[in-house]
Design a protein around this motif. Structure first.
Motif, PDB file in Angstrom:
ATOM      1  N   PRO A  39       0.847  -1.090   0.077  1.00 37.11           N
ATOM      2  CA  PRO A  39       0.083  -0.006   0.155  1.00 37.11           C
ATOM      3  C   PRO A  39       0.917   1.175   0.159  1.00 37.11           C
ATOM      4  O   PRO A  39       1.980   1.123   0.440  1.00 37.11           O
ATOM      5  CB  PRO A  39      -0.935   0.055   1.297  1.00 37.11           C
ATOM      6  N   GLU A  40      -0.043   2.364  -0.371  1.00 35.45           N
ATOM      7  CA  GLU A  40       0.820   3.596  -0.595  1.00 35.45           C
ATOM      8  C   GLU A  40       1.607   4.003   0.800  1.00 35.45           C
ATOM      9  O   GLU A  40       2.503   4.577   1.042  1.00 35.45           O
ATOM     10  CB  GLU A  40      -0.108   4.684  -0.749  1.00 35.45           C
ATOM     11  N   HIS A  41       0.794   3.872   1.906  1.00 36.66           N
ATOM     12  CA  HIS A  41       1.262   4.317   3.172  1.00 36.66           C
ATOM     13  C   HIS A  41       2.381   3.482   3.730  1.00 36.66           C
ATOM     14  O   HIS A  41       3.050   4.053   4.466  1.00 36.66           O
ATOM     15  CB  HIS A  41       0.136   4.254   4.214  1.00 36.66           C
ATOM     16  N   ALA A 131      -3.199   7.794   6.534  1.00 33.54           N
ATOM     17  CA  ALA A 131      -3.676   6.565   6.391  1.00 33.54           C
ATOM     18  C   ALA A 131      -3.761   6.230   8.163  1.00 33.54           C
ATOM     19  O   ALA A 131      -3.059   6.109   8.768  1.00 33.54           O
ATOM     20  CB  ALA A 131      -3.014   5.413   5.830  1.00 33.54           C
ATOM     21  N   SER A 133      -3.940   3.655   9.740  1.00 38.38           N
ATOM     22  CA  SER A 133      -3.056   2.666  10.356  1.00 38.38           C
ATOM     23  C   SER A 133      -1.665   3.064  10.900  1.00 38.38           C
ATOM     24  O   SER A 133      -0.954   2.495  11.900  1.00 38.38           O
ATOM     25  CB  SER A 133      -2.658   1.414   9.288  1.00 38.38           C
ATOM     26  N   TRP A 194      -4.451  11.309  12.590  1.00 39.81           N
ATOM     27  CA  TRP A 194      -5.119  10.948  11.379  1.00 39.81           C
ATOM     28  C   TRP A 194      -6.000  11.951  10.666  1.00 39.81           C
ATOM     29  O   TRP A 194      -6.191  12.373   9.413  1.00 39.81           O
ATOM     30  CB  TRP A 194      -5.765   9.652  11.486  1.00 39.81           C
ATOM     31  N   PHE A 198      -5.559  13.825   7.429  1.00 37.02           N
ATOM     32  CA  PHE A 198      -6.485  13.483   6.292  1.00 37.02           C
ATOM     33  C   PHE A 198      -7.392  14.624   5.728  1.00 37.02           C
ATOM     34  O   PHE A 198      -7.568  14.763   4.571  1.00 37.02           O
ATOM     35  CB  PHE A 198      -7.423  12.333   6.599  1.00 37.02           C
TER      36      PHE A 198
END
Length: 271
Positions: A39-41, A131, A133, A194, A198
């Protein structure tokens, strides 16, 4: 809608996506996106670690008492500064008498978050803290660390007694309330970081889209109208990059002062 990955993430998946899929398959884990199993993150988080490590080694190799260079002055400013929001300043004020022992851990997490947040202001990169996470992982590390320091300082029994409060007959009521309150810090640290990063990224995209539409319409009518209406889309990135840098610094400070306060509470002696 699947968001377009950055070129860095596409490059990493092109060469490491196959081994990553094989590893996930061996662990009986199904990738939600087989075309982009990393994934990106994750890519951005690893990139932050690599860049942060290289910067730390570079600054260390250039340390000098007689002639401190700009990189050393920036590092010293992050630790201690006249404004009082350096890592050492925050820990000294909030983490108790032995605050020096907490600098490596709290400082490492703070600098990781600062670099990760600032990625959102760099073209072709994305902030991994956008993200959920990644902030969750930082919050879990912080949560485990301040509780461990409390156990280390008081012992297991003494630290659990710390949740019972000073009044014995209120202990059955105070203990579950304090446990719940302490556990809620995990959620608080995660959501605060986050949500702000975001939201900063999302607002930037929304405003850019709102202003880009009229500019594109203006070009179909007249080059003059297109140029006039294109001023705002050209200025939006500059304004929001400045806003994102401000939000990044503020959220890093928050993620530094709160762990310092939690450590101070966990290691405090009752008087």
């Amino acid at each position: 809608m699947v968001e377009q990955a950055t070129g860095v993430t596409q490059f990493v998946n092109q060469y490491l996506g196959g081994p990553a899929l094989a590893l996930l398959s061996a662990l009986h884990i199904r990738s939600s996106n087989p075309e982009q199993p990393i994934p990106e993150h994750v890519v951005m988080g690893v990139l932050v670690l690599v860049i942060g490590t290289l910067l730390a080694l570079w600054v260390r190799s250039r340390l000098s008492v007689e002639r401190p260079r700009a990189s050393q002055q920036v590092a010293e400013f992050l630790l201690k500064n006249p404004l009082g929001f350096g890592i050492n300043d925050v820990l000294e004020e909030n983490a108790g008498h032995h605050w020096e022992r907490y600098v490596p851990m709290v400082g490492s997490v703070s600098i990781f978050i600062l670099l990760a947040n600032l990625f959102g202001a760099v073209p072709f990169l994305k902030a991994p803290t956008g993200a959920v996470s990644v902030p969750l992982a930082c919050a879990i590390i912080t949560f485990a660390y301040f509780n461990w320091q409390g156990i280390r300082h008081h012992g297991i029994g003494g630290y659990l007694k710390h949740f019972a409060g000073p009044v014995a007959w209120l202990s059955p009521l105070m203990f579950p309330v304090e446990i719940l309150s302490t556990s809620a810090r995990l959620l608080s640290l995660t959501v605060r970081l986050w949500a702000n990063i975001f939201a900063s990224d999302m607002i930037y995209g929304l405003f850019l889209g709102l202003f880009a539409g009229p500019a594109a319409w203006g070009w179909t009518k007249s080059p003059v109208i297109g140029v006039i209406l294109g001023v705002l889309p050209a200025l939006v990135p500059i304004a929001f990059i400045a806003l994102h840098v401000f939000v990044s610094v503020v959220q890093t400070y928050v993620f530094t002062i709160l762990p310092a306060v939690y450590i101070g509470l966990a290691t405090a002696d009752e008087h």
